[in-house]
Design an enzyme around this catalytic site. Structure first.
Site, PDB file in Angstrom:
ATOM      1  N   THR A 239       0.850  -1.196   0.000  1.00  0.00           N
ATOM      2  CA  THR A 239       0.000   0.000   0.000  1.00  0.00           C
ATOM      3  C   THR A 239       0.882   1.241   0.000  1.00  0.00           C
ATOM      4  OG1 THR A 239      -1.514   1.416   1.254  1.00  0.00           O
ATOM      5  CG2 THR A 239      -0.314  -0.168   2.545  1.00  0.00           C
TER       6      THR A 239
ATOM      7  N   ASP B 233       0.020   3.747   1.478  1.00  0.00           N
ATOM      8  CA  ASP B 233      -0.247   4.421   2.752  1.00  0.00           C
ATOM      9  C   ASP B 233       0.739   4.037   3.866  1.00  0.00           C
ATOM     10  OD1 ASP B 233      -2.450   5.340   1.383  1.00  0.00           O
ATOM     11  OD2 ASP B 233      -3.849   3.906   2.280  1.00  0.00           O
TER      12      ASP B 233
HETATM   13  O1  F6P Z   1      -5.117   2.818   0.138  1.00  0.00           O
HETATM   14  C1  F6P Z   1      -4.562   3.464  -0.942  1.00  0.00           C
HETATM   15  C2  F6P Z   1      -5.349   4.697  -1.301  1.00  0.00           C
HETATM   16  O2  F6P Z   1      -4.721   5.305  -2.414  1.00  0.00           O
HETATM   17  C3  F6P Z   1      -5.544   5.695  -0.174  1.00  0.00           C
HETATM   18  O3  F6P Z   1      -4.420   6.515   0.019  1.00  0.00           O
HETATM   19  C4  F6P Z   1      -6.748   6.438  -0.648  1.00  0.00           C
HETATM   20  O4  F6P Z   1      -7.453   6.999   0.437  1.00  0.00           O
HETATM   21  C5  F6P Z   1      -7.564   5.371  -1.325  1.00  0.00           C
HETATM   22  O5  F6P Z   1      -6.658   4.339  -1.678  1.00  0.00           O
HETATM   23  C6  F6P Z   1      -8.284   5.829  -2.561  1.00  0.00           C
HETATM   24  O6  F6P Z   1      -9.089   4.782  -2.987  1.00  0.00           O
HETATM   25  P1  F6P Z   1      -9.720   4.649  -4.429  1.00  0.00           P
HETATM   26  O7  F6P Z   1      -8.634   4.333  -5.394  1.00  0.00           O
HETATM   27  O8  F6P Z   1     -10.713   3.558  -4.288  1.00  0.00           O
HETATM   28  O9  F6P Z   1     -10.331   5.992  -4.746  1.00  0.00           O
END
Ligand code: F6P
Length: 373
Positions: free
Chosen positions: A134, A136
């Site tokens: 991730t 994050d």
């Molecule tokens: O978990 C990775 C991430 O990029 C987070 O940083 C973000 O909040 C989320 O996914 C965004 O999700 P999606 O791609 O579903 O909009």
């Protein structure tokens, strides 16, 4: 007969996923003579048995590519959307698919949500093993997750570029970084990019304090500021309101609970625009023009950094060794230069937040960077 292992990627895509798929596949085939198959689009593809053979040819040339060759989806295995607004526990069907391929192990590559799903599959007897990815950097129990280093590099470069325009126009540039509910990306990129203010979810901020720090910079001759704000950052007042609503949303009284859930949904909808609100507020309080840049998914895109390629490769190859040793129901954690299997029961449902006394936080404070508190 050769053993077969399955691989799937789930949750948000992340640079380094293909490097990990390649590492698992090549090590399984070359070192242990195993067959490898992939399931398309995460747990959804597992449910529908959309599988593809991952042989040397398929795995070649993917080390440097972004995204995931297998595709991904965001699902909960025990509550899958099955149409008409219905959700069902699809684990029994997934187990049948795993058994029909006679899989020795199912390797699940993902973040916090995937660790929970992997544990749910382990609970019904599916032989899972998971790898932490991730941008994050918030998976509990591992020193690192692949994807983070690449995202950090992209975000830092963006802040570098914003510096020159902020400086030229004497503006406040508020740049929003991803990270979900943790501040690793904003803190790391803010430090590396020389931001003047860094706001992260772990340290609730006071907009007055932020405005004051910008005014002090202006008084000292720097009429521009870079504010790196995490998408999940909250003011102290909003943090208090959020926590109160979250507690009420678990109240045994149906009426109170349902109302709190509605209020919480509205809170999150407003919170989605918090970076614009913050920038407008800072403009009003400081008299300096402000602009917003939301980096968004660009942080997850493109080729993985060397650090992420190496991390994904060593976690992937270690994963195959653990499979051969008979380990299941674990996440392959990065531990220093090595790896360690960590029970999914320990990992699932936890989040690795930034400790408020983390060395990066301490360094930021020593530099006089405003953290909003
Ligand atoms: O978990 C990775 C991430 O990029 C987070 O940083 C973000 O909040 C989320 O996914 C965004 O999700 P999606 O791609 O579903 O909009």
């Amino acid at each position: 007969m050769a053993q077969t292992i399955g691989i799937l990627t789930a949750g948000g895509d992340s640079p380094g996923l293909n490097a990990a798929i390649r590492a698992v596949g090549k090590a399984a085939e070359r070192t242990y003579g195993m067959h490898v198959i992939g399931f398309r689009d995460g747990f959804r593809g597992l449910m529908h048995d959309r599988s593809v053979r991952l042989d040397s040819e398929t795995l070649s040339g993917i080390l440097t590519t972004g995204g995931t060759i297998l595709g991904t989806s965001r699902d909960k295995v025990h509550k899958m959307h099955v149409g008409n607004g219905k959700r069902m526990d699809m684990r029994p069907l997934m187990k049948q698919v795993v058994e029909s391929h006679d899989l020795t192990a199912l390797v699940c590559l993902g973040g916090g949500g995937t660790m929970k799903n992997a544990l749910r599959l382990a609970e019904v007897g599916i032989p899972v093993i998971a790898l932490p990815k991730t941008i994050d950097n918030d998976v509990w129990g591992t020193d690192a997750t692949f994807g983070f280093d690449t995202a950090l590099t992209i975000a830092t470069e963006a802040i570098d570029r914003l510096h020159s325009t902020a400086h030229s126009h004497h503006r406040i540039v508020v740049v929003e970084l991803m990270g979900h509910n943790t501040g690793w990306l904003a803190l790391g990129a803010g430090l590396a990019g020389g931001a003047d203010v860094i706001l992260i979810p772990e340290i609730p901020y006071d907009v007055e304090v932020v405005a004051e720090s910008i005014l002090q910079r202006k008084a000292a001759g720097s009429a521009f500021s870079i504010v790196a704000v995490s998408e999940g950052a909250l003011s102290a007042a909003d943090r208090e309101r959020h926590d109160r609503l979250a507690e009420l949303a678990t109240n045994p009284d149906d009426g109170i609970r349902e109302q709190a859930k509605r209020d919480l949904a509205e809170f999150h909808a407003v919170q989605k625009r918090h970076t614009e609100t913050l920038a407008a507020d800072l403009e009003e309080r400081t008299g300096l023009e402000s602009r917003v840049t939301i980096l968004g998914h660009v942080q997850r895109g493109g080729t993985p950094s060397a650090v992420d390629r190496v991390l994904a490769t060593r976690l992937g190859t270690a994963c195959v060794d653990y499979i051969v040793e008979g380990l299941r129901g674990v996440m392959v954690a990065a531990r220093g230069e090595g790896t360690e299997p960590v029970d999914l029961k320990e990992v699932a449902g936890k989040r690795k937040a930034v400790p408020v006394d983390h060395p990066w936080v301490v360094s930021a404070r020593r530099l006089g960077i405003c953290l909003g508190d």
